[in-house]
Design a protein around this motif. Structure first.
Motif, PDB file in Angstrom:
ATOM      1  N   ILE A 412       0.801  -1.220  -0.135  1.00 54.84           N
ATOM      2  CA  ILE A 412       0.063   0.015   0.010  1.00 54.84           C
ATOM      3  C   ILE A 412       0.979   1.045  -0.281  1.00 54.84           C
ATOM      4  N   ILE A 413       0.686   2.023  -1.106  1.00 57.24           N
ATOM      5  CA  ILE A 413       1.774   3.021  -1.144  1.00 57.24           C
ATOM      6  C   ILE A 413       0.960   4.319  -1.364  1.00 57.24           C
ATOM      7  N   GLU A 414       1.437   5.452  -0.660  1.00 54.89           N
ATOM      8  CA  GLU A 414       1.311   6.774  -1.065  1.00 54.89           C
ATOM      9  C   GLU A 414       2.173   7.357  -2.172  1.00 54.89           C
ATOM     10  N   PRO A 415       2.053   7.305  -3.423  1.00 56.06           N
ATOM     11  CA  PRO A 415       2.875   7.487  -4.559  1.00 56.06           C
ATOM     12  C   PRO A 415       3.565   8.970  -4.581  1.00 56.06           C
ATOM     13  N   GLY A 416       4.791   9.196  -4.938  1.00 55.32           N
ATOM     14  CA  GLY A 416       5.169  10.443  -5.313  1.00 55.32           C
ATOM     15  C   GLY A 416       4.660  11.233  -6.456  1.00 55.32           C
ATOM     16  N   PHE A 417       4.080  10.404  -7.409  1.00 56.41           N
ATOM     17  CA  PHE A 417       3.514  11.341  -8.516  1.00 56.41           C
ATOM     18  C   PHE A 417       2.156  12.007  -8.078  1.00 56.41           C
ATOM     19  N   LYS A 418       2.085  13.089  -8.727  1.00 58.36           N
ATOM     20  CA  LYS A 418       0.808  14.110  -8.188  1.00 58.36           C
ATOM     21  C   LYS A 418      -0.320  13.422  -8.981  1.00 58.36           C
ATOM     22  N   SER A 419      -0.156  12.986 -10.416  1.00 60.49           N
ATOM     23  CA  SER A 419      -1.161  12.560 -11.355  1.00 60.49           C
ATOM     24  C   SER A 419      -1.732  11.207 -10.870  1.00 60.49           C
ATOM     25  N   VAL A 420      -1.234  10.577  -9.894  1.00 61.50           N
ATOM     26  CA  VAL A 420      -1.766   9.093  -9.456  1.00 61.50           C
ATOM     27  C   VAL A 420      -2.523   9.519  -8.326  1.00 61.50           C
ATOM     28  N   ASP A 421      -3.793   8.990  -8.114  1.00 62.86           N
ATOM     29  CA  ASP A 421      -4.542   9.049  -6.989  1.00 62.86           C
ATOM     30  C   ASP A 421      -4.079   8.123  -6.014  1.00 62.86           C
ATOM     31  N   SER A 422      -3.876   8.459  -4.756  1.00 60.37           N
ATOM     32  CA  SER A 422      -3.497   7.734  -3.725  1.00 60.37           C
ATOM     33  C   SER A 422      -4.512   6.989  -2.848  1.00 60.37           C
ATOM     34  N   PRO A 423      -4.491   5.852  -2.216  1.00 65.60           N
ATOM     35  CA  PRO A 423      -3.337   5.162  -2.366  1.00 65.60           C
ATOM     36  C   PRO A 423      -3.132   4.171  -3.344  1.00 65.60           C
ATOM     37  N   VAL A 424      -1.974   3.579  -3.755  1.00 65.58           N
ATOM     38  CA  VAL A 424      -1.667   2.712  -5.002  1.00 65.58           C
ATOM     39  C   VAL A 424      -1.785   1.262  -3.942  1.00 65.58           C
ATOM     40  N   VAL A 425      -2.868   0.375  -4.435  1.00 63.73           N
ATOM     41  CA  VAL A 425      -2.646  -0.789  -3.494  1.00 63.73           C
ATOM     42  C   VAL A 425      -2.289  -2.064  -4.585  1.00 63.73           C
ATOM     43  N   VAL A 426      -1.191  -2.722  -4.428  1.00 62.95           N
ATOM     44  CA  VAL A 426      -0.491  -3.886  -5.450  1.00 62.95           C
ATOM     45  C   VAL A 426      -0.609  -5.048  -4.398  1.00 62.95           C
ATOM     46  N   GLY A 427      -0.973  -6.003  -5.103  1.00 62.37           N
ATOM     47  CA  GLY A 427      -1.004  -7.545  -4.547  1.00 62.37           C
ATOM     48  C   GLY A 427      -0.212  -8.386  -5.617  1.00 62.37           C
ATOM     49  N   GLY A 428       0.180  -9.402  -5.156  1.00 58.96           N
ATOM     50  CA  GLY A 428       1.095 -10.279  -6.028  1.00 58.96           C
ATOM     51  C   GLY A 428       1.035 -11.723  -5.308  1.00 58.96           C
ATOM     52  N   LEU A 429       1.363 -12.639  -6.070  1.00 54.92           N
ATOM     53  CA  LEU A 429       2.142 -14.051  -5.711  1.00 54.92           C
ATOM     54  C   LEU A 429       3.616 -14.188  -6.300  1.00 54.92           C
ATOM     55  N   ARG A 430       4.323 -14.765  -5.618  1.00 61.25           N
ATOM     56  CA  ARG A 430       5.539 -15.128  -5.952  1.00 61.25           C
ATOM     57  C   ARG A 430       6.199 -16.522  -5.758  1.00 61.25           C
TER      58      ARG A 430
END
Length: 435
Positions: A412-430
């Motif tokens: 869960i990220i508060e992005p550095g780009f102003k153009s991106v709505d926050s927060p960015v939520v990224v999920g994954g499997l490795r």
């Protein structure tokens, strides 16, 4: 988006089911000569001893290691382009180590040869964050389908404690941390794998030389490496030609309240001519739009950074040396003139074997905060960027067998780009396989 979210939730449930049904894996010491014998579900690698050849070669000082990493990752929220993206990517890593003493040639001489191949494109460019959410996709080249020779490194110890090294080396071994360093078994976000203030001056792979001193308590390294180094090039054309990096690092063991840990101090300096961040942004745009025109940009001679990290156990299971819970932290500072990251800090917890019968499982939770340099051009800093980026990551690494690990991961990220709505939520499997 709903379909993708449902797919990920099902994968998370499946991972939890596998965790509950998987056969408990006994703890095994990894010290000394490797042993590849055993049944399919108990041996250390998928392909095993290759008859008797692999164990016999190990006795003579030749060992082979190969790992395949598969990552399926995506963002639940709108990313950089205002849409959700899910992608599969990965890498193959293959390594050979030779001990010339065991080969009967000469004592205390070692050779490491390592290559890496990336496949498919990751979500890094679409996630919406500045710091990459998938560290594995940075190597051997960022989001490339390339094959690179990352190491051809010769090391000769002149005594039990002091050695010299020369050749092509990958630098990711620096800034080591017990809980936040291995992108195959721990965190995926680059900010929780290594200190990003080093990215400006230290290439991933380059030709260099150095010295190492180690004993039972501490390890000190001093290296000189080509700043223009690349995993996909030999380095003979650029070595010490237009920029050289000097790096020094001291890591030592600690014992506080009877529990083990580490403290690390490091720094880098490069004499390369870097593009100065503090200049008219219109010049940078013209240089990008008109690359064949002779448009001079102001450069800044030299760049430096200092970094620190620590890890320490909070408790250990009785009778074990690595089953327990601990904390970690990082801090970094740079010149802020050639380096776009002025300050960096992170901290978190990590652990291993806390669930009964799951002594090889690991987990972690980490937080990071990067402050960008105010020396960036106004057109970039004020219009396109926030002054910082921060995020958290959670993972649980399930050891299905000693050679197969499955890791659900959430960021869960508060992005550095102003153009991106926050927060960015990224999920994954490795899924990682040791061959």
């Amino acid at each position: 988006m709903a379909r993708k979210s449902s797919c990920f939730i099902l994968m998370m449930i499946s991972a939890a089911a596998i965790l509950m049904l998987a056969v408990p894996i006994p703890s095994a010491a990894q010290e000394g000569q490797p042993d590849y014998s055993g049944s399919l579900w108990q041996r250390s690698t998928l392909t095993g001893p290759w008859g008797c050849a692999r164990n016999e070669l190990a006795k003579k000082g030749i060992t082979f290691k190969s790992t395949v990493t598969n990552i399926y990752q995506g963002n639940f929220t709108d990313g950089k382009d205002g849409d959700t993206y899910w992608r599969y990517s990965g890498s193959a890593d293959y390594e050979m180590n030779m001990d010339f003493g065991k080969l009967g040639l000469w004592q205390r001489g070692f050779l490491k040869v390592r290559g890496m191949t990336g496949f498919r494109k990751s979500i890094n460019s679409k996630a919406g964050s500045i710091l990459p959410v998938n560290s594995n996709a940075l190597f051997p080249t960022p989001d490339g389908k390339d094959t690179g020779l990352t190491d051809f490194l010769f090391m000769q110890f002149l005594s039990q404690n002091f050695g010299l090294l020369v050749g092509k080396m990958n630098t990711l071994g620096g800034d080591a941390n017990a809980y936040a360093h291995d992108y195959n078994t721990q965190f995926l976000n680059a900010a929780l794998v290594v200190n990003p203030v080093t990215f400006r001056t230290v290439p991933y792979s380059g030709v260099g030389t150095g010295a190492i001193y180690l004993n039972e308590v501490m390890t000190y390294t001093f290296t000189v490496i080509d700043t223009e180094g690349s995993a996909t090039k030999s380095g003979s054309g650029t070595v010490f030609h237009d920029g050289t990096t000097v790096a020094s690092e001291l890591r030592f063991k600690t014992c506080i309240a009877g529990l083990p840990g580490h403290q690390l101090f490091g720094g880098t300096w490069s004499n390369k001519n870097f593009t100065n961040l503090d200049q008219d942004g219109r010049l940078i745009l013209r240089k990008v739009l008109l690359p064949n025109r002779d448009i001079p940009l102001k450069t800044f001679k030299d760049s430096w950074c200092f970094y620190y990290n620590m890890d320490h156990y909070l408790f250990l299971k009785e009778g074990t040396t690595d089953q327990g819970l601990g904390v970690f932290a990082r801090y970094g500072v740079s010149d802020g003139k050639a380096n776009p990251i002025k300050y960096f800090a992170s901290f978190g917890i990590g652990g291993k074997g806390l669930i009964p019968g799951r002594c090889q499982d690991t987990f972690g939770a980490g937080y990071y905060h990067a402050w960008f340099s105010n020396q960036l051009p106004d057109i970039v800093y004020n219009r396109y960027l926030h002054g910082n980026e921060q995020g958290v990551e959670l993972y649980y690494n399930v050891a299905l067998t000693p050679w197969m690990r499955l890791t659900p991961d959430l960021q869960i990220i508060e992005p550095g780009f102003k153009s991106v709505d926050s927060p960015v939520v990224v999920g994954g499997l490795r899924l990682v396989l040791d061959l």
